[in-house]
Design a protein around this motif. Structure first.
Motif, PDB file in Angstrom:
ATOM      1  N   LEU A  36       0.827  -1.209   0.000  1.00 19.82           N
ATOM      2  CA  LEU A  36       0.000   0.000   0.000  1.00 19.82           C
ATOM      3  C   LEU A  36       0.859   1.255   0.000  1.00 19.82           C
ATOM      4  CD1 LEU A  36      -2.567  -1.031   2.761  1.00 19.82           C
ATOM      5  CD2 LEU A  36      -2.980  -0.954   0.295  1.00 19.82           C
ATOM      6  N   THR A  37       0.451   2.228  -0.795  1.00 14.81           N
ATOM      7  CA  THR A  37       1.107   3.527  -0.735  1.00 14.81           C
ATOM      8  C   THR A  37       0.584   4.266   0.497  1.00 14.81           C
ATOM      9  OG1 THR A  37      -0.622   4.672  -1.987  1.00 14.81           O
ATOM     10  CG2 THR A  37       1.187   3.670  -3.273  1.00 14.81           C
ATOM     11  N   GLN A  38       1.247   5.340   0.862  1.00 11.63           N
ATOM     12  CA  GLN A  38       0.761   6.142   1.982  1.00 11.63           C
ATOM     13  C   GLN A  38      -0.636   6.680   1.673  1.00 11.63           C
ATOM     14  OE1 GLN A  38       4.009   8.918   2.310  1.00 11.63           O
ATOM     15  NE2 GLN A  38       4.926   7.774   4.012  1.00 11.63           N
ATOM     16  N   LYS A  39      -0.858   7.086   0.451  1.00 11.02           N
ATOM     17  CA  LYS A  39      -2.162   7.623   0.054  1.00 11.02           C
ATOM     18  C   LYS A  39      -3.256   6.558   0.161  1.00 11.02           C
ATOM     19  CE  LYS A  39      -4.374  10.267  -3.614  1.00 11.02           C
ATOM     20  NZ  LYS A  39      -4.181  10.960  -4.887  1.00 11.02           N
ATOM     21  N   GLN A  40      -2.970   5.350  -0.316  1.00  7.87           N
ATOM     22  CA  GLN A  40      -3.942   4.260  -0.228  1.00  7.87           C
ATOM     23  C   GLN A  40      -4.246   3.908   1.232  1.00  7.87           C
ATOM     24  OE1 GLN A  40      -1.595   1.488  -2.507  1.00  7.87           O
ATOM     25  NE2 GLN A  40      -2.913   1.686  -4.318  1.00  7.87           N
ATOM     26  N   PHE A  41      -3.197   3.844   2.026  1.00  4.35           N
ATOM     27  CA  PHE A  41      -3.401   3.492   3.430  1.00  4.35           C
ATOM     28  C   PHE A  41      -4.145   4.594   4.169  1.00  4.35           C
ATOM     29  CE2 PHE A  41      -2.147   3.049   7.900  1.00  4.35           C
ATOM     30  CZ  PHE A  41      -2.740   1.820   8.125  1.00  4.35           C
ATOM     31  N   ALA A  42      -3.851   5.832   3.847  1.00  5.41           N
ATOM     32  CA  ALA A  42      -4.546   6.958   4.486  1.00  5.41           C
ATOM     33  C   ALA A  42      -6.049   6.863   4.256  1.00  5.41           C
ATOM     34  CB  ALA A  42      -4.004   8.281   3.942  1.00  5.41           C
ATOM     35  N   LYS A  43      -6.439   6.486   3.058  1.00  7.35           N
ATOM     36  CA  LYS A  43      -7.863   6.356   2.762  1.00  7.35           C
ATOM     37  C   LYS A  43      -8.488   5.266   3.633  1.00  7.35           C
ATOM     38  CE  LYS A  43     -11.143   6.051  -0.991  1.00  7.35           C
ATOM     39  NZ  LYS A  43     -11.362   6.148  -2.417  1.00  7.35           N
ATOM     40  N   ARG A  44      -7.825   4.141   3.759  1.00 10.91           N
ATOM     41  CA  ARG A  44      -8.331   3.041   4.593  1.00 10.91           C
ATOM     42  C   ARG A  44      -8.380   3.429   6.066  1.00 10.91           C
ATOM     43  NH1 ARG A  44      -5.921  -2.669   2.227  1.00 10.91           N
ATOM     44  NH2 ARG A  44      -6.494  -2.275   0.070  1.00 10.91           N
ATOM     45  N   ALA A  45      -7.403   4.226   6.485  1.00 11.48           N
ATOM     46  CA  ALA A  45      -7.309   4.630   7.886  1.00 11.48           C
ATOM     47  C   ALA A  45      -8.132   5.892   8.177  1.00 11.48           C
ATOM     48  CB  ALA A  45      -5.850   4.855   8.268  1.00 11.48           C
ATOM     49  N   GLU A  46      -8.822   6.369   7.172  1.00 10.19           N
ATOM     50  CA  GLU A  46      -9.684   7.550   7.320  1.00 10.19           C
ATOM     51  C   GLU A  46      -8.925   8.760   7.847  1.00 10.19           C
ATOM     52  OE1 GLU A  46     -13.003   6.271   9.689  1.00 10.19           O
ATOM     53  OE2 GLU A  46     -13.500   4.664   8.279  1.00 10.19           O
ATOM     54  N   THR A  47      -7.786   9.021   7.204  1.00 10.34           N
ATOM     55  CA  THR A  47      -6.966  10.172   7.567  1.00 10.34           C
ATOM     56  C   THR A  47      -6.272  10.686   6.312  1.00 10.34           C
ATOM     57  OG1 THR A  47      -5.382  11.005   9.205  1.00 10.34           O
ATOM     58  CG2 THR A  47      -4.884   8.854   8.213  1.00 10.34           C
ATOM     59  N   SER A  48      -5.430  11.683   6.455  1.00  9.65           N
ATOM     60  CA  SER A  48      -4.733  12.241   5.298  1.00  9.65           C
ATOM     61  C   SER A  48      -3.393  11.545   5.074  1.00  9.65           C
ATOM     62  CB  SER A  48      -4.498  13.741   5.502  1.00  9.65           C
ATOM     63  OG  SER A  48      -3.556  13.943   6.545  1.00  9.65           O
ATOM     64  N   GLN A  49      -2.901  11.675   3.864  1.00 10.40           N
ATOM     65  CA  GLN A  49      -1.586  11.121   3.551  1.00 10.40           C
ATOM     66  C   GLN A  49      -0.522  11.797   4.423  1.00 10.40           C
ATOM     67  OE1 GLN A  49      -0.411  11.448  -0.560  1.00 10.40           O
ATOM     68  NE2 GLN A  49       1.617  10.615  -0.166  1.00 10.40           N
TER      69      GLN A  49
END
Length: 66
Positions: free
Chosen positions: A16-29
């Protein structure tokens, strides 16, 4: 165990990229960047969510006796 390093390692293992993970974690990159660099610590709720998403044991990051 160091949470920022383990978080980054686990995220990368999942591909996962930081951007992809941020979306899953409901936060910003940018917050993911800050967590992984150790600039800020996530709230307890966010910490538990990140551990669940990355399949990490939250107890492994707790320091006992300090």
């Amino acid at each position: 165990m160091n949470f920022p390093e383990e978080m980054k390692r686990s995220r990368n293992q999942l591909g996962l990229t930081q951007k992809q993970f941020a979306k899953r974690a409901e936060t910003s990159q940018q917050m993911i960047v800050n967590y992984e660099k150790g600039y800020v610590e996530p709230s307890y709720r966010k910490f538990l969510m990140i551990c669940k998403l990355l399949k990490l044991d939250p107890n492994s990051f707790m320091e006992v006796g300090k």
